[in-house]
Design an enzyme around this catalytic site. Structure first.
Site, PDB file in Angstrom:
ATOM      1  N   LYS A  24       0.856  -1.184   0.000  1.00  0.00           N
ATOM      2  CA  LYS A  24       0.000   0.000   0.000  1.00  0.00           C
ATOM      3  C   LYS A  24       0.887   1.227   0.000  1.00  0.00           C
ATOM      4  O   LYS A  24       1.740   1.393   0.867  1.00  0.00           O
ATOM      5  CB  LYS A  24      -0.904  -0.011   1.219  1.00  0.00           C
ATOM      6  CG  LYS A  24      -1.726   1.258   1.356  1.00  0.00           C
ATOM      7  CD  LYS A  24      -2.769   1.138   2.426  1.00  0.00           C
ATOM      8  CE  LYS A  24      -3.497   2.453   2.599  1.00  0.00           C
ATOM      9  NZ  LYS A  24      -4.545   2.364   3.623  1.00  0.00           N
ATOM     10  N   LYS A  78      -2.347  -1.413  -3.723  1.00  0.00           N
ATOM     11  CA  LYS A  78      -3.197  -0.230  -3.626  1.00  0.00           C
ATOM     12  C   LYS A  78      -2.360   1.023  -3.699  1.00  0.00           C
ATOM     13  O   LYS A  78      -1.336   1.084  -3.025  1.00  0.00           O
ATOM     14  CB  LYS A  78      -3.934  -0.299  -2.287  1.00  0.00           C
ATOM     15  CG  LYS A  78      -4.780   0.876  -1.955  1.00  0.00           C
ATOM     16  CD  LYS A  78      -5.421   0.657  -0.632  1.00  0.00           C
ATOM     17  CE  LYS A  78      -6.116   1.944  -0.272  1.00  0.00           C
ATOM     18  NZ  LYS A  78      -6.425   2.011   1.120  1.00  0.00           N
TER      19      LYS A  78
HETATM   20  C1  PBG Z   1      -7.350   3.430   5.703  1.00  0.00           C
HETATM   21  C2  PBG Z   1      -7.693   3.228   4.277  1.00  0.00           C
HETATM   22  C3  PBG Z   1      -7.548   4.158   3.238  1.00  0.00           C
HETATM   23  C4  PBG Z   1      -8.126   3.584   2.135  1.00  0.00           C
HETATM   24  C5  PBG Z   1      -8.585   2.326   2.491  1.00  0.00           C
HETATM   25  N1  PBG Z   1      -8.292   2.111   3.817  1.00  0.00           N
HETATM   26  C6  PBG Z   1      -7.004   5.535   3.228  1.00  0.00           C
HETATM   27  C7  PBG Z   1      -5.674   5.819   3.725  1.00  0.00           C
HETATM   28  O1  PBG Z   1      -4.809   4.949   3.850  1.00  0.00           O
HETATM   29  O2  PBG Z   1      -5.448   6.991   4.038  1.00  0.00           O
HETATM   30  C8  PBG Z   1      -8.260   4.271   0.796  1.00  0.00           C
HETATM   31  C9  PBG Z   1      -9.316   3.778  -0.107  1.00  0.00           C
HETATM   32  C10 PBG Z   1      -9.704   4.706  -1.200  1.00  0.00           C
HETATM   33  O3  PBG Z   1      -9.081   5.759  -1.422  1.00  0.00           O
HETATM   34  O4  PBG Z   1     -10.682   4.380  -1.883  1.00  0.00           O
HETATM   35  N2  PBG Z   1      -6.270   2.801   6.208  1.00  0.00           N
END
Ligand code: PBG
Length: 344
Positions: free
Chosen positions: A212, A266
């Site tokens: 991520k 992601k």
């Molecule tokens: C939180 C999380 C995030 C997303 C999914 N879980 C945001 C972040 O890490 O700040 C993002 C999903 C999206 O943008 O659709 N941990």
């Protein structure tokens, strides 16, 4: 006969063949294009992220995500029933917590009566056939918007992991099928697996947000869960640097080793190279998250009349399949499922 087979490149290079292959021949008719198609997008590839709010019988539009609403639990139950009827395999739940309930430790994550746990129980009762995936990270619950526990300037790793383990158990007890840690703390997959097994939750799966990235594409999501305005600083001390690819392979290897059943990359479209590498190098169930910013870019352009929403939606999702993803978390899930059903 012209065989496209052995060395046609060499023959062309040597000037011995004059257009031996006509690539357009296979593209002339729809039946032929379908016949040579290499990948397929089906409803089985879709995971639908859903935002939950408190209240009854209410849908609240997310301004930065045209077409996406936050749903009260009764509405989420209806959405789950609809998704189940459409054949969507799973939902992913994200709470928008009352700001008054957020604190520096994110203690709401441990409350069996928090929004996600209540939504889980309600959905499991009415739509028992659909899989429910729950995010594990503290950002919907912390007053500073970070995914872990903040001490001074630092997101402390091991204290955060202890909270994430508690959050995972809390969600498993409420009926969660898949625990999906998105926090990027070190060592959390192993600790969560051990804790789940110790409570006889060995059937509960773990989908790790293994690679991520600290991305600019999460903005609309943070609006949707109400953490955007709260976030102090950025998440670069725990989420990955977008410049790196080998490091993602290490993250994935570690999470598999610690017990992840499925891994995720992601964001999605800007990271298809990572999806492709993960699938090729590890051969495990591999998912991509088409994140909020990706969704909103497509919708914003479509609403301006610059691109066709339906075609861009399908093309963007097909790209994940072509890269090797086994499935995609996408806000387009219900729209795609409906479109796929119609074209069957
Ligand atoms: C939180 C999380 C995030 C997303 C999914 N879980 C945001 C972040 O890490 O700040 C993002 C999903 C999206 O943008 O659709 N941990």
């Amino acid at each position: 006969m012209n065989s496209p087979n052995p060395p046609f490149k060499a023959l062309i290079a040597a000037g011995k063949l004059d257009l031996p292959v006509r690539m357009r021949r296979n593209r002339r008719a729809d039946w032929s294009r379908r016949l040579v198609r290499e990948t397929a997008l089906t409803v089985n590839d879709l995971i639908w992220p859903v935002f939950i709010i408190d209240g009854v019988n209410r849908r609240e539009p997310v301004a930065s995500m045209p077409g996406v609403d936050r749903l009260t639990i009764d509405e989420a139950v209806r959405a789950a029933a609809r998704a189940q009827a459409l054949g969507i395999p799973a939902l992913a739940l994200f709470p928008n917590t009352d700001p008054a309930l957020r604190d520096p430790q994110g203690t709401q994550a441990l409350n069996p009566e928090n929004l996600v746990c209540r939504a889980l129980r309600a959905i499991k009762k009415e739509a028992p056939e659909i899989g429910i995936i729950c995010d594990v990270a503290l950002d919907p619950y912390t007053s500073h918007g970070h995914d872990g526990v903040l001490r001074g300037e630092e997101i402390v790793n091991d204290e955060s992991v202890a909270m994430l383990v508690g959050q995972s158990l809390n969600q498993a007890r409420a009926g969660c099928d898949v625990i999906a840690p998105s926090d990027m703390m070190d060592g959390r997959i192993g600790e969560i697996r051990k804790a789940l097994d110790a409570e006889d939750f060995e059937h509960v799966q773990i989908m790790s947000y293994a690679a991520k990235y600290a991305s600019a594409f999460y903005g609309p999501f943070r609006d949707a869960v109400g953490s955007g305005g709260l976030l102090k600083g950025d998440k670069r001390t725990y989420q990955m640097d977008p410049h790196n690819s080998d490091e993602a392979m290490r993250e994935v290897a570690i999470d598999i080793d610690e017990g992840a059943d499925m891994v995720m990359v992601k964001p999605g479209m800007p990271y298809l190279d990572i999806v492709s590498r993960v699938k090729r190098e590890f051969g495990v169930p591999t998912y991509a998250y088409q994140v909020s910013g990706e969704y909103s870019m497509i919708m914003a352009a479509a609403r301006n009349g610059w691109i066709d929403a339906d075609n861009a939606m399908i093309e963007s999702l097909v790209a994940f399949k072509r890269a090797g993803a086994d499935g995609v978390l996408t806000y387009f899930a219900p729209a795609v499922a409906e479109k796929l059903l119609k074209t069957l």
